[in-house]
Enzyme design. Sequence first.
Site, PDB file in Angstrom:
ATOM      1  N   SER A 139       0.790  -1.231   0.000  1.00 12.28           N
ATOM      2  CA  SER A 139       0.000   0.000   0.000  1.00 12.28           C
ATOM      3  C   SER A 139       0.821   1.280   0.000  1.00 12.28           C
ATOM      4  O   SER A 139       0.310   2.320  -0.399  1.00 12.28           O
ATOM      5  CB  SER A 139      -0.989  -0.008   1.156  1.00 12.28           C
ATOM      6  OG  SER A 139      -0.358  -0.346   2.362  1.00 12.28           O
ATOM      7  N   HIS A 190      -5.597  -3.311  -2.956  1.00 17.46           N
ATOM      8  CA  HIS A 190      -5.305  -2.360  -4.033  1.00 17.46           C
ATOM      9  C   HIS A 190      -5.334  -2.998  -5.419  1.00 17.46           C
ATOM     10  O   HIS A 190      -5.021  -2.357  -6.405  1.00 17.46           O
ATOM     11  CB  HIS A 190      -3.950  -1.684  -3.798  1.00 17.46           C
ATOM     12  CG  HIS A 190      -3.906  -0.937  -2.509  1.00 17.46           C
ATOM     13  ND1 HIS A 190      -4.470   0.302  -2.347  1.00 17.46           N
ATOM     14  CD2 HIS A 190      -3.420  -1.277  -1.295  1.00 17.46           C
ATOM     15  CE1 HIS A 190      -4.319   0.714  -1.105  1.00 17.46           C
ATOM     16  NE2 HIS A 190      -3.680  -0.236  -0.444  1.00 17.46           N
ATOM     17  N   LYS A 197     -12.124   0.818  -1.903  1.00 16.35           N
ATOM     18  CA  LYS A 197     -11.092   1.441  -2.741  1.00 16.35           C
ATOM     19  C   LYS A 197     -11.608   1.475  -4.182  1.00 16.35           C
ATOM     20  O   LYS A 197     -12.477   2.274  -4.485  1.00 16.35           O
ATOM     21  CB  LYS A 197      -9.773   0.720  -2.531  1.00 16.35           C
ATOM     22  CG  LYS A 197      -9.250   1.084  -1.125  1.00 16.35           C
ATOM     23  CD  LYS A 197      -8.073   0.337  -0.626  1.00 16.35           C
ATOM     24  CE  LYS A 197      -7.734   0.891   0.764  1.00 16.35           C
ATOM     25  NZ  LYS A 197      -6.985  -0.036   1.589  1.00 16.35           N
TER      26      LYS A 197
HETATM   27  C1  LIG Z   1      -7.005  -0.179   3.041  1.00 14.92           C
HETATM   28  C2  LIG Z   1      -6.356  -1.479   3.331  1.00 14.92           C
HETATM   29  C3  LIG Z   1      -6.912  -2.375   4.244  1.00 14.92           C
HETATM   30  C4  LIG Z   1      -8.088  -2.023   5.111  1.00 14.92           C
HETATM   31  O1  LIG Z   1      -9.270  -1.969   4.396  1.00 14.92           O
HETATM   32  P1  LIG Z   1     -10.439  -1.030   4.926  1.00 14.92           P
HETATM   33  O2  LIG Z   1     -11.643  -1.501   4.198  1.00 14.92           O
HETATM   34  O3  LIG Z   1     -10.035   0.369   4.614  1.00 14.92           O
HETATM   35  O4  LIG Z   1     -10.547  -1.266   6.414  1.00 14.92           O
HETATM   36  C5  LIG Z   1      -6.326  -3.612   4.372  1.00 14.92           C
HETATM   37  N1  LIG Z   1      -5.212  -3.931   3.673  1.00 14.92           N
HETATM   38  C6  LIG Z   1      -4.636  -3.076   2.815  1.00 14.92           C
HETATM   39  C7  LIG Z   1      -3.428  -3.494   2.070  1.00 14.92           C
HETATM   40  C8  LIG Z   1      -5.187  -1.816   2.619  1.00 14.92           C
HETATM   41  O5  LIG Z   1      -4.602  -0.953   1.792  1.00 14.92           O
END
Ligand SMILES: *Cc1c(COP(=O)(O)O)cnc(C)c1O
Length: 391
Positions: A185, A213, A245
């Site tokens: 991330s 992602h 996302k």
């Molecule tokens: C954003 C993210 C999460 C968490 O997901 P949410 O739905 O925002 O709680 C978990 N793992 C990664 C790699 C992320 O980027």
Amino acid sequence: MNESRLNTRLAAELDEIAAAGLARRRRVLESPCGRIVTVDGKKVLNFASNDYLGLADNRDIAQAMADGALRWGAGSGAAHLVSGHLTPHEALEQALAAFTGFERTLTFSTGYLANLAVTPTFAGRGDAVFADKLNHASLIDAMQLAKANGADVQRYPHGDLAALERLLAQSTAQNKLIVTDSVFSMDGDLAPLPLLYQLAKRYDAWLVIDDAHAFGVLGPHGQGSLAHFGLPTAQRILLMGTLGKAAGVGGAFVAGSQLAIDYLLNKGRSYIFTTAAPPAIACALQKSLGIIRHGDALRATLFARIAQLREGLAGLPWQLLPSATAIQPLIVGDNEAALALSRALWEKGLWTPAIRPPTVPKGTARLRISVSAAHSEADIATLINALKEFA
Ligand SMILES: *Cc1c(COP(=O)(O)O)cnc(C)c1O
């Protein structure tokens, strides 16, 4: 500790954080998440969100959510296992299984909760967890829960398969779990999933993949990293995908075999002990899933913008990490310098957040540029030109 001493300690710690230039604050958006957002009455081009396909403010998805709320109510009323599992939740799980190619999925309110459920459910006393050093915070917290349950936990240097193999070979654990982000991330790079899958087979380990992602972005139809690499939806793989996302709404799912998902439903504490997401979220996600499935044009636009940005930033004094995804980190190094660059861009109407330790390793403060299919060619050119001016 009495109350005033506790307050003194909190204030001192906050002062220290501020003195180190690490104080956190939020900006209030006066508009929906989109290509351009309004903050303090100022319009800025948004390179800060994870809204990779520009779906967060999609009118059809918002309409599906509104219709869903009118049809199914505002709240689910209880946890899934009590009385909070409604028809839209069930339908979404089936649609996500069909989309990802796994036998079954289980939906969660957030990716954080989904990750917190998986690792400690599949690894306890006598088991071992092997995790990439740069895994997301939620996977690290999940690993700590597994450790509290008696699992042996090991972190291997980022992407270092030789180190991972040594750890696997030495392990006498009954049950082994390899846990990794697919797209990291803060760096945007891809985990070597085909090689990780081979190691998982060789050492009879589970492979847990965080596709936050990649879901909606990579692979045919945006099916994610497994499809991107042409890997099978094997029994030993558990895939976590987030829905806030690229999918533009919120929530997450875990996909796996019938058996593994049934086990997770029975044992995952952050699944069991939390209220089910509002059913309207599931209605919105059905609409989003349809757009993702038929979203080749959106993905083509996204990858064209990514290529344009990388080409434009080559040759600038800052290192652009070798990322082929929507996350494009420009390494500045020093915390204050990264903040100053981010502020200068902000003054020009460009929102490119500075990411500092402890979120990233010391000395690697960076601008984390998030590219979206919503960006126009001119938007990317504006960012490139501004960065050239400050170089
Ligand atoms: C954003 C993210 C999460 C968490 O997901 P949410 O739905 O925002 O709680 C978990 N793992 C990664 C790699 C992320 O980027």
